[in-house]
Each structure stands twice: as structure tokens, then as C-alpha cells.
Design a protein around this motif. Structure first.
Motif, PDB file in Angstrom:
ATOM      1  N   MET A   1       0.820  -1.197   0.000  1.00 62.08           N
ATOM      2  CA  MET A   1       0.000   0.000   0.000  1.00 62.08           C
ATOM      3  C   MET A   1       0.867   1.266   0.000  1.00 62.08           C
ATOM      4  O   MET A   1       0.659   2.171  -0.793  1.00 62.08           O
ATOM      5  CB  MET A   1      -0.901  -0.013   1.221  1.00 62.08           C
ATOM      6  N   TYR A   3       3.897   1.462  -0.978  1.00 68.37           N
ATOM      7  CA  TYR A   3       4.598   1.535  -2.246  1.00 68.37           C
ATOM      8  C   TYR A   3       3.714   2.159  -3.311  1.00 68.37           C
ATOM      9  O   TYR A   3       4.161   2.980  -4.099  1.00 68.37           O
ATOM     10  CB  TYR A   3       5.046   0.139  -2.663  1.00 68.37           C
ATOM     11  N   ARG A  13      12.081   6.470  -5.190  1.00 60.11           N
ATOM     12  CA  ARG A  13      13.503   6.432  -4.874  1.00 60.11           C
ATOM     13  C   ARG A  13      13.728   6.122  -3.396  1.00 60.11           C
ATOM     14  O   ARG A  13      14.807   5.728  -2.984  1.00 60.11           O
ATOM     15  CB  ARG A  13      14.147   7.774  -5.220  1.00 60.11           C
ATOM     16  N   GLN A  16      15.359   3.030  -2.810  1.00 60.21           N
ATOM     17  CA  GLN A  16      16.767   2.914  -3.172  1.00 60.21           C
ATOM     18  C   GLN A  16      17.653   3.403  -2.045  1.00 60.21           C
ATOM     19  O   GLN A  16      18.766   2.953  -1.868  1.00 60.21           O
ATOM     20  CB  GLN A  16      17.052   3.773  -4.399  1.00 60.21           C
ATOM     21  N   ARG A  23       8.287  -0.068   4.200  1.00 62.83           N
ATOM     22  CA  ARG A  23       7.404   0.145   5.325  1.00 62.83           C
ATOM     23  C   ARG A  23       6.059  -0.494   5.055  1.00 62.83           C
ATOM     24  O   ARG A  23       5.594  -0.566   3.943  1.00 62.83           O
ATOM     25  CB  ARG A  23       7.177   1.633   5.554  1.00 62.83           C
ATOM     26  N   THR A  24       5.465  -0.960   6.081  1.00 67.63           N
ATOM     27  CA  THR A  24       4.108  -1.425   5.936  1.00 67.63           C
ATOM     28  C   THR A  24       3.234  -0.598   6.848  1.00 67.63           C
ATOM     29  O   THR A  24       3.679  -0.107   7.870  1.00 67.63           O
ATOM     30  CB  THR A  24       3.959  -2.903   6.345  1.00 67.63           C
TER      31      THR A  24
ATOM     32  N   MET B  39      22.145  14.411   8.107  1.00 70.11           N
ATOM     33  CA  MET B  39      21.599  13.377   7.223  1.00 70.11           C
ATOM     34  C   MET B  39      21.094  14.005   5.939  1.00 70.11           C
ATOM     35  O   MET B  39      21.252  13.464   4.858  1.00 70.11           O
ATOM     36  CB  MET B  39      20.433  12.689   7.909  1.00 70.11           C
ATOM     37  N   ARG B  40      20.476  15.175   6.093  1.00 73.40           N
ATOM     38  CA  ARG B  40      19.833  15.825   4.956  1.00 73.40           C
ATOM     39  C   ARG B  40      20.853  16.141   3.862  1.00 73.40           C
ATOM     40  O   ARG B  40      20.565  16.016   2.684  1.00 73.40           O
ATOM     41  CB  ARG B  40      19.176  17.104   5.464  1.00 73.40           C
ATOM     42  N   LEU B  43      21.528  13.507   1.227  1.00 69.07           N
ATOM     43  CA  LEU B  43      20.493  13.111   0.280  1.00 69.07           C
ATOM     44  C   LEU B  43      20.663  13.910  -1.001  1.00 69.07           C
ATOM     45  O   LEU B  43      20.722  15.125  -0.975  1.00 69.07           O
ATOM     46  CB  LEU B  43      19.115  13.377   0.886  1.00 69.07           C
ATOM     47  N   ASP B  44      20.733  13.206  -2.115  1.00 63.99           N
ATOM     48  CA  ASP B  44      20.913  13.894  -3.387  1.00 63.99           C
ATOM     49  C   ASP B  44      19.642  14.614  -3.774  1.00 63.99           C
ATOM     50  O   ASP B  44      18.571  14.333  -3.283  1.00 63.99           O
ATOM     51  CB  ASP B  44      21.257  12.874  -4.480  1.00 63.99           C
ATOM     52  N   ASP B  45      19.812  15.515  -4.715  1.00 64.16           N
ATOM     53  CA  ASP B  45      18.629  16.120  -5.311  1.00 64.16           C
ATOM     54  C   ASP B  45      17.926  15.063  -6.143  1.00 64.16           C
ATOM     55  O   ASP B  45      18.473  14.003  -6.412  1.00 64.16           O
ATOM     56  CB  ASP B  45      19.032  17.313  -6.181  1.00 64.16           C
ATOM     57  N   GLU B  46      16.717  15.406  -6.570  1.00 62.09           N
ATOM     58  CA  GLU B  46      15.970  14.446  -7.383  1.00 62.09           C
ATOM     59  C   GLU B  46      16.768  14.094  -8.638  1.00 62.09           C
ATOM     60  O   GLU B  46      17.336  14.987  -9.277  1.00 62.09           O
ATOM     61  CB  GLU B  46      14.646  15.074  -7.826  1.00 62.09           C
ATOM     62  N   PRO B  47      16.811  12.822  -8.993  1.00 68.65           N
ATOM     63  CA  PRO B  47      17.467  12.483 -10.261  1.00 68.65           C
ATOM     64  C   PRO B  47      16.610  13.010 -11.403  1.00 68.65           C
ATOM     65  O   PRO B  47      15.392  13.052 -11.283  1.00 68.65           O
ATOM     66  CB  PRO B  47      17.490  10.955 -10.248  1.00 68.65           C
ATOM     67  N   ALA B  53      13.920   6.141 -11.867  1.00 74.19           N
ATOM     68  CA  ALA B  53      14.454   5.316 -10.788  1.00 74.19           C
ATOM     69  C   ALA B  53      14.138   3.847 -11.042  1.00 74.19           C
ATOM     70  O   ALA B  53      13.097   3.512 -11.581  1.00 74.19           O
ATOM     71  CB  ALA B  53      13.854   5.759  -9.468  1.00 74.19           C
ATOM     72  N   VAL B  54      15.049   3.001 -10.650  1.00 69.35           N
ATOM     73  CA  VAL B  54      14.853   1.570 -10.846  1.00 69.35           C
ATOM     74  C   VAL B  54      13.832   1.063  -9.836  1.00 69.35           C
ATOM     75  O   VAL B  54      13.902   1.415  -8.661  1.00 69.35           O
ATOM     76  CB  VAL B  54      16.180   0.815 -10.660  1.00 69.35           C
ATOM     77  N   ASP B  55      12.920   0.252 -10.327  1.00 63.85           N
ATOM     78  CA  ASP B  55      11.929  -0.298  -9.395  1.00 63.85           C
ATOM     79  C   ASP B  55      12.577  -1.330  -8.486  1.00 63.85           C
ATOM     80  O   ASP B  55      13.417  -2.102  -8.917  1.00 63.85           O
ATOM     81  CB  ASP B  55      10.810  -1.000 -10.179  1.00 63.85           C
ATOM     82  N   PRO B  56      12.202  -1.345  -7.268  1.00 65.60           N
ATOM     83  CA  PRO B  56      12.712  -2.415  -6.407  1.00 65.60           C
ATOM     84  C   PRO B  56      12.068  -3.734  -6.817  1.00 65.60           C
ATOM     85  O   PRO B  56      11.004  -3.747  -7.436  1.00 65.60           O
ATOM     86  CB  PRO B  56      12.270  -1.985  -5.017  1.00 65.60           C
ATOM     87  N   ASP B  60      10.137  -6.900  -2.286  1.00 69.80           N
ATOM     88  CA  ASP B  60      10.399  -5.891  -1.258  1.00 69.80           C
ATOM     89  C   ASP B  60       9.214  -4.962  -1.058  1.00 69.80           C
ATOM     90  O   ASP B  60       9.199  -4.152  -0.154  1.00 69.80           O
ATOM     91  CB  ASP B  60      11.603  -5.033  -1.664  1.00 69.80           C
ATOM     92  N   VAL B  61       8.264  -5.120  -1.951  1.00 67.25           N
ATOM     93  CA  VAL B  61       7.182  -4.140  -1.935  1.00 67.25           C
ATOM     94  C   VAL B  61       6.163  -4.504  -0.869  1.00 67.25           C
ATOM     95  O   VAL B  61       5.588  -5.582  -0.909  1.00 67.25           O
ATOM     96  CB  VAL B  61       6.495  -4.125  -3.306  1.00 67.25           C
ATOM     97  N   PRO B  62       5.949  -3.645   0.081  1.00 70.31           N
ATOM     98  CA  PRO B  62       4.942  -3.942   1.085  1.00 70.31           C
ATOM     99  C   PRO B  62       3.563  -3.761   0.499  1.00 70.31           C
ATOM    100  O   PRO B  62       3.361  -2.971  -0.410  1.00 70.31           O
ATOM    101  CB  PRO B  62       5.215  -2.911   2.167  1.00 70.31           C
ATOM    102  N   GLU B  63       2.664  -4.482   1.058  1.00 71.12           N
ATOM    103  CA  GLU B  63       1.281  -4.367   0.580  1.00 71.12           C
ATOM    104  C   GLU B  63       0.684  -3.052   1.034  1.00 71.12           C
ATOM    105  O   GLU B  63       0.860  -2.667   2.167  1.00 71.12           O
ATOM    106  CB  GLU B  63       0.462  -5.522   1.146  1.00 71.12           C
TER     107      GLU B  63
END
Lengths: 773, 63
Positions: A1, A3, A13, A16, A23-24, B39-40, B43-47, B53-56, B60-63
Motif C-alpha cells: 500500500m 509503495y 527512490r 533505493q 514500510r508497511t 543526514m539531509r 540526500l541527493d537532489d531528485e534524479p 528510478a529503478v523499481d525495487p 520488497d514491496v509492502p502491501e
């Protein structure tokens, strides 16, 4: 969700940046944040508003990595009306400007929850912390002292190196006036806290370490003033600025830096901000807690706390009172029964009718009970205070004697020598040793999972003679305990199906089972939950039933009678009983080694609210633990601690629940043991990560060694002082000598205390490598 | 020799300038949060969108 949301808005990104960041978010129940629409709540939440743009600060406990910062600072891309947010990583907060016309506070909170950062709202959050002001002031005091120190030293140098005054006779005077001007902000701004605290101490007839410091600073200043005005020397102003500068560095070192942890929580921190009220016409509205009245009908959803004592109107309810009693096995309640405030409900939403207002509930009244309220003043810097008292008296006597003796030898020198004694005796090194040693101990302990309220807690720990433990959640795993499967082996496919089935349920037992089983591919699943009985599902033509023994027996199945356990959950496939999931208390890893080790040096007690049977098992695990007391109420635990302390023992209490809060407060050192250090801990002196409890013997040993390091530093700084005082009393203290001796003593004691504690840490096995392991 | 006075005043003025800068930054809140800005900056600027961007990987994709 999550994602999905990110993908749509071109923020993928995120994944990446940190592959582990995935995260869920739990399915959000509609109306969870409706209470934010309430005008009173909203007014307290919003930091600032100019009518169009408002600014709000949410506390998001889920912030944990760089990717979180990245994502949260780009949420303005997700929805119109949000400005550039600002994350504070240490405090785990985000400040978001937003336009109220385009997005409401409720929607904003919902958006954060949907991307996996549900904001946390607590009743007491509304009183904002002062911290920023005090911290900024401390930085500025340090900056001013550093500036003055550097420049006064620059001006003093020509004097020490032999400035030739014949060429420009006015130069030393010019330098003197300039240094005097530079020293004024040090005296009146940077050092003011020392004067204030010394004065306060004297008013209470207490001689603190700040008294000789304040005396020394004053003596330095007035001696220098008279020297410069009379034109007989350049004074000791560089020593003065240096002294204050070093002292302030010591303070800065000691300042703790865990903003996200709170050691002074009260019961009100655990309650939500508002509850969902069911109006008479059936509509729902949210009501902030302080306005709940008797007779109000509230709806409690899954996982919510019951805010006030109430009667169950529509149920059944499954309440876990772990907040109150530490016993986390949920209990069922039927319609008409009374539910006490502080219980957490699991399962389908229930309706309750309030019978007591929040402020009069059982839990609240317990909290307001005399013995809980009683302020238990604990002083951890006792060692420093004792040494300071003796030291101050000693210095005053020497100064007086010096004065008297010089009156006979040369009265014109008497005042000068007295002030020289006061100057050189200024216990800068003495005052620095404890903060630096304990401050670095605090830093050493942090990566090992022990978070102290301040450095002086180390001293408190080093004095402990008696350890008292809570059982559930401290010695054993909290919650339902560990899960074990008993019966025939389960095929991987069936395990995955069970996992999916259990994950869909809200019952705590099924949730626990779902966590243990492997997660498989989601598949078509037809399932049904029978509240209070079990789950049933049809997967690929097979009938799976998971539930209580009685329920299965009612359906004509025959689970075998086995020994009684704390909680169980039987599994049947079609008509065959496969076995059961067993939940049982289990001691934390490594404790069976740690406890006997502790038993050699300390007296141990176990104080628990559990029934007697639980205690029997405990004795099997830890044969050495003799003193066990069961069925104690929260007040009973507190009484037990008081009893031990009356016997003259220094007691350290380790506990986890609200039921231990009183005992933690009354013990000499209260340690809250917590699975999740951000989330929940009663008022305490230290927070210990639950899985690090087996390292307790090391922590205690390290604390004792740190104390010895401080004693060593005391000895060294007293030697310095004796040398200095004997020179001063004989009337030979030159500004150059003071300018060398004073920083030298401070710096050497500082190095000794820091390196001493580091060595001690290496010695007991609390080094940096061990922290990462 | 009187050049020493000028030098001295110049160095003091410089130090005062830095002190003022320090106080200004403290007041402005730059010392409030020592961790997040660190930390900030990483972080790069937006590509650029030309290089998406490459999809993971899907798991890895949470529901």
C-alpha cells in the motif's frame, strides 16, 4: 500500500535509499484521527497559525533512518496544501506547515499514517517542552566564555613574556582595562548559574560544590580588579575565564542527548487525546478526554485504551490489562461487566458507557494515591557533595588561618594571601571529575542498550546492594510469552495458509501465531472469525479450524487432553486434530547465567503480580533466587521496596509495566525494562533494552569501577590543591603560576576521568566492538 | 610599537565578529538539532526524470 502511494507520486527512490526501509502500514480504520477536528484539540496541537497557513508538529515514533527523513520532507508532493516539512531526527518529530483550506489536520494525520508513520498523540504532549531555550542559553554561555578566555589570554601573554613597559608605560594598564572589560560578560553571564546555585544552596544551609567555585571566581575577579586599578599587576583574569570555560565544557559534556526518550512520564502520557463518542441519535463525534462525563457512550476500537472506568454495553470485549497489572493475557468480558481504565481492547469494536470520569478512574486514583505521589528526592551526586562539603570547610579554615598568620608577619599582605588561597583552592578539577567520568560512562553504556537519565545515575547504581525484579516482561518475555507448536509436523504450505488466516484476525493469539509463521504468497481465502472461539477457513477444498479446545469439541472433534498451559490454540484440518500452539512464559536469553552471577554479590528479590504457579516455574529456572513474592498489587510492590530500603539497603528495581511505576519511583535506582525504548516506560532513572538484560552483571561492575575512577580523580585533584594552597599560603602565588596550574589540573583530571572509564569499559567487556556484536 | 594597539583592536574586532556570528546561529536554532541536517546533506537532489528510478524487486514491496 505504501509503495502504491509513493509510486504514484514519483517518490519510489525511497526504496533505493535504504533497502530495509520498506514500510508497511496497518489498514487504517476510518475516523481514527477524527478527534483532531475538535476545536479544543486542534488549538492545542497547532504551533502557529496566521489564518491561512498553520504549522503543526507531529510526533512520529516510526522515524528510524535517513530514508524516513527523505520521504517525510517530500510529503508535499503527495498532496496539495502542504509546505516544506522539517524533521527532527533525535526527537522523532516532524513540523509541517499546511494550508487549512486545502487540507485539514485530520487528513494530514491520515496521510502520515497511510505512508507508514502513524502520529502519536498523548494527553500530555500538549505542554511543550522548554528544552530549546535552556540549551541555547548554555551554548551561548559557553561561546561567550570561550571568546573571553582566548582574548584575555592573548592580552596576558605579553605580561608573562616580559613586556617592556619603559617604551609605552600606559600599555599594561590599557591591557588590564581591556581584559577587565572582556571578563565582565564571563562573570555576569557565563558564570551566573554557579552564583545562583551556590546562593540557593547556602539558603538551604547546604554547602554544594558550587560554593567554593563561586568563592574562587569572586576572589579571582576582585583580586584582579584591585591589582589592575592600583597598577601593580595584570591580575588573574585569564585564569578566571579559563576556569569558567572548562566548567561549562564539563556541563555540556554531561548534558544528555536522548531527546526521544522520556524519563519522567506520568499516567496521563499513556492515554490518548480523545475518544469516539456515540451520540444519542447514533452519530459519532470525537471528544477530548477531559470532557468525558459519566453516562457518555464511547466506542473503543481494536487496540485502543479504555480511557475511563465503564460498563460494557456491546461486546464481547477482550481486554488486556498489561498497562495496569503487567499481566498481558487478555481477559474476556461480557456485556454488563465493568471495564477499568487503562485496559487495551482487542477485537471488534465495543461500546461502553462511562461510569466514572477520567480523573476519578481506578487507575488514576491509584496514581494519585499518597504513596505514589510522595516525592522521593534522590540525589545521585552524593559523593561529590560529601567531598565538596569537607573540602569547602577545609579551604575556609586554611584561608582563615593564613589570614591570621599573615596579620602577625605582615598585615599588608594578609588580604592578598587569603584571596590567593581562595583562588587556587577553587575546586575546578574536583568539580569536573565526576561529570566527566560519569558522562563518559553514560556514553559508553548507551550503545549497549542502557540509557541513563543522567551521568550521576552511575553513582547510584554503584551503591546498589539489592536487586528487585518484576517477573512478566522483565525476567520473562512480555506479552503472551514464547510460542511452541505441539503435535504433528506442519507442511510449509499449511503454515503459509495459517499465517494468512491468522494475520487477518485481530485476536492477540492469532496475531502472535501469524508473527511466528513464515509469510507466503497471498491467496484466495474464505475465512470466518467466531469471536471468543476461533477461526475457520476453507483453503483448496480443505477445512481448517483453529481455536479453543471447547469450540472444537463442540463441533465433534476430539483434541487430546494435555497438561494445562497458560494459553493454547488447537488446530484441526478437516476432521483431524493436528496439535496445538502453546504459549508459555519463558525466561529471557542469558538470564540463567546472569542471575546466579548477580546472586553472589547482591541480594535478589522477585516481586510479581502473578499468581503463585508462575513463581514455581521461576524457581526451576533460577534456583538461586530465594526471595520471591507473588500476587502483589502495585502498592504492594511499592511497600516491599520501602521495606527493603528501611532495612538500610540500597535497592535497584527493574520493572516494565505501569504496575511497577510506584516501585520504580521509590527504589534507589529505578530501571525500566522495555522492548521498544521509544514507546513505553514508566518514570524511571534508566531505560534498559529488554534483550540486554543478561548483561546486567557487566553494567553493575562497570558502574562500580567508574566510581573508583572518580575517587582516583578526587585524589589527584586534591594533591594539586594541596600544592597550590601551600604556595598561596606562603604568599608566592603569581598570576603566571595560577594561569598554568589551574588549566593543567583541570585538563589532566579530565583526561584521567575519561580514559579511566574507557579502560574500565574495556576491562569488563563493554567496549565498542561488543556494542556492535 | 603603537602598531600593537591597532593590531590588537583589529584582532578583537574580528573575534567579536565571530562571537556575534556564533550567537546569531545559536539564536537561529542551528544548534538545536545536531543530527538531522547531517543526514539531509547526504540526500541527493531528485534524479532527472529522463533516467527513471529503478523499481525495487516486487518482493520488497509492502502491501
Amino acid at each position: 500500500m505504501v509503495y502504491g502511494i509513493l509510486q504514484e507520486n514519483d517518490l519510489s527512490r525511497f526504496y533505493q535509499l535504504d533497502p530495509d526501509a520498506a514500510r508497511t502500514a496497518d489498514e487504517l480504520e476510518a475516523g481514527t484521527y477524527d478527534f483532531l477536528a475538535d476545536a479544543a484539540v486542534k488549538r492545542r496541537m497547532i504551533d502557529f497559525s496566521d489564518g491561512r497557513i498553520s504549522r503543526v508538529t507531529f510526533s512520529l515514533p516510526n522515524i528510524h533512518c535517513v530514508a524516513c527523513v527523505w520521504l517525510l520532507e517530500r510529503i508535499y508532493k503527495l498532496q496539495e496544501g502542504i509546505g516544506q516539512p522539517e524533521v527532527n531526527f533525535t526527537r522523532k518529530t516532524v513540523m509541517i506547515p499546511f494550508e487549512e483550506e486545502k487540507i485539514t489536520l485530520v487528513e494530514l494525520a491520515g496521510l502520515l499514517a497511510r505512508i507508514g508513520y502513524p502520529p502519536e498523540f498523548k494527553l500530555q504532549q500538549l505542554q511543550h517542552q522548554e528544552s530549546d531555550g535552556g540549551r541555547r542559553r548554555a551554548w551561548m554561555q559557553l561561546g561567550v566564555a570561550g571568546f573571553a578566555f582566548g582574548n584575555i589570554m592573548l592580552l596576558a601573554f605579553p605580561g608573562y613574556l616580559g613586556l617592556n613597559p619603559r617604551e609605552m608605560p600606559w600599555l599594561p594598564g590599557f591591557f588590564g582595562v581591556l581584559s577587565l572589560l572582556l571578563s565582565l560578560p564571563v562573570l555576569f553571564y557565563s558564570a551566573q548559574d554557579y552564583f545562583r546555585s551556590a546562593w540557593l544552596g547556602l539558603k538551604h544551609k547546604e554547602i554544594s560544590i558550587d560554593v567554593p567555585i563561586a568563592l574562587g571566581i569572586l576572589a579571582l575577579f576582585f583580586q584582579s580588579l584591585s591589582d589592575i586599578v592600583r597598577g601593580v599587576g595584570e591580575g588573574y583574569l585569564d585564569s578566571l575565564a579559563g576556569l569558567v570555560f572548562f566548567l561549562l565544557i564539563g556541563k555540556a559534556f554531561q548534558r544528555r542527548s536522548f531527546d526521544a526518550l522520556s524519563f519522567d512520564r506520568e499516567y496521563a502520557h499513556y492515554f490518548p487525546l480523545a475518544a469516539l463518542k456515540i451520540n444519542e441519535d447514533g452519530s459519532q463525534s470525537s471528544l477530548s478526554l477531559d470532557r468525558i462525563q459519566c453516562g457518555d457512550r464511547l466506542r473503543i476500537r481494536n487496540g485502543e485504551l479504555i480511557p475511563a472506568d465503564a460498563v460494557l454495553m456491546e461486546g464481547p470485549a477482550l481486554i488486556d490489562y498489561s498497562f495496569v497489572t503487567g499481566e498481558s493475557r487478555p481477559e474476556s468480558r461480557l456485556v454488563g461487566e465493568t471495564l477499568f481504565a487503562g485496559g487495551r481492547h482487542h477485537g471488534a469494536p465495543i461500546d461502553v458507557e462511562v461510569i466514572k470520569e477520567v480523573s476519578q478512574s481506578y487507575l488514576t486514583s491509584l496514581w494519585n494515591h499518597q504513596s505514589f505521589r510522595k516525592e522521593n528526592e534522590r540525589r545521585f551526586d552524593r559523593m561529590t557533595q560529601e567531598v565538596a562539603r569537607i573540602f569547602t570547610l577545609f579551604v575556609l579554615i586554611i584561608a582563615a588561618l593564613t589570614g591570621v598568620v599573615w596579620m602577625f608577619i605582615d598585615p599588608s599582605q594578609a588580604l592578598r594571601c587569603v584571596s590567593a588561597v581562595l583562588i587556587v583552592a577553587c575546586p575546578c578539577a574536583l568539580a569536573l571529575s565526576a561529570p566527566f567520568a560519569f558522562g563518559s560512562a553514560l556514553r559508553i553504556l548507551r550503545p549497549h542498550g542502557l540509557y541513563l537519565k543522567n551521568g550521576f545515575v552511575v553513582e547510584g547504581i554503584s551503591r546498589v546492594r539489592h536487586l528487585a525484579f518484576d517477573k512478566t516482561g522483565t525476567l520473562t518475555h512480555g506479552g503472551l510469552g514464547s510460542l511452541r507448536w505441539e503435535g504433528r509436523e506442519l507442511s510449509p504450505a499449511l503454515q503459509e495458509e495459517l499465517q494468512q488466516m491468522c494475520a487477518a484476525s485481530t485476536h492477540p493469539l492469532s496475531r502472535a501465531i501469524a508473527q511466528e509463521l513464515p509469510q507466503g504468497k497471498a491467496q484466495q481465502l474464505q475465512w470466518q472469525e467466531h469471536t471468543g472461539k476461533g477461526l475457520e477457513a476453507w483453503v483448496q477444498e480443505r477445512h481448517v479450524r483453529l481455536g479453543s479446545r471447547n469450540w472444537l469439541m463442540d463441533q465433534g472433534l476430539h483434541p487430546i487432553q494435555k497438561t494445562h498451559v497458560a494459553a493454547e490454540c488447537w488446530l484441526a484440518l478437516d476432521q483431524e486434530v493436528l496439535g496445538r500452539f502453546v504459549f508459555e512464559d519463558a525466561p529471557r536469553k542469558g538470564l540463567h547465567l546472569a542471575l546466579p552471577q548477580l546472586g553472589k554479590r547482591y541480594d535478589l528479590s522477585v516481586l510479581t503480580g502473578d499468581r503463585k504457579e508462575g513463581i514455581e516455574r521461576l524457581k526451576e529456572w533460577f534456583p538461586g533466587c530465594a526471595d520471591t513474592r507473588s500476587e502483589l498489587s502495585p502498592a504492594g510492590k511499592l511497600e516491599a521496596i520501602d521495606q527493603l530500603r528501611r532495612d538500610g539497603r540500597s535497592v535497584m528495581m527493574l520493572g516494565d509495566g505501569l504496575n511497577d511505576a510506584g516501585a520504580l519511583k521509590h527504589s534507589d535506582v529505578g530501571v525500566a525494562v522495555s522492548e521498544d525504548i521509544q514507546a513505553f516506560s514508566p518514570a524511571c532513572d534508566a531505560i534498559l533494552e529488554a534483550n540486554r538484560i543478561s548483561a546486567l552483571p557487566k553494567f553493575l561492575r562497570f558502574a562500580r569501577m567508574s566510581r573508583n575512577v572518580v575517587l582516583l580523580c578526587f585524589a589527584v585533584s586534591i594533591v594539586y590543591n594541596l600544592v597550590g594552597i601551600s604556595i598561596a599560603a606562603s604568599g608566592q602565588l603569581s598570576p603566571l603560576f595560577a594561569a598554568i596550574l589551574m588549566p593543567l589540573s583541570s585538563v589532566s583530571v579530565l583526561l584521567l576521568s575519561v580514559s579511566g572509564t574507557r579502560l574500565a569499559a574495556q576491562f569488563v567487556g563493554l567496549g565498542q566492538q561488543e556494542a556492535q556484536a | 610599537m603603537s602598531v600593537i594597539v591597532i593590531l590588537l583592536l583589529a584582532s578583537l574586532a574580528l573575534a567579536l565578529f565571530f562571537l556575534a556570528g556564533f550567537l546569531w546561529s545559536v539564536r537561529g536554532g542551528q544548534f538545536d538539532d545536531p543530527i538531522t541536517p547531517a543526514m539531509r546533506i547526504l540526500l541527493d537532489d531528485e534524479p532527472p526524470s529522463a533516467a527513471p528510478a529503478v523499481d525495487p524487486s516486487p518482493k520488497d514491496v509492502p502491501e
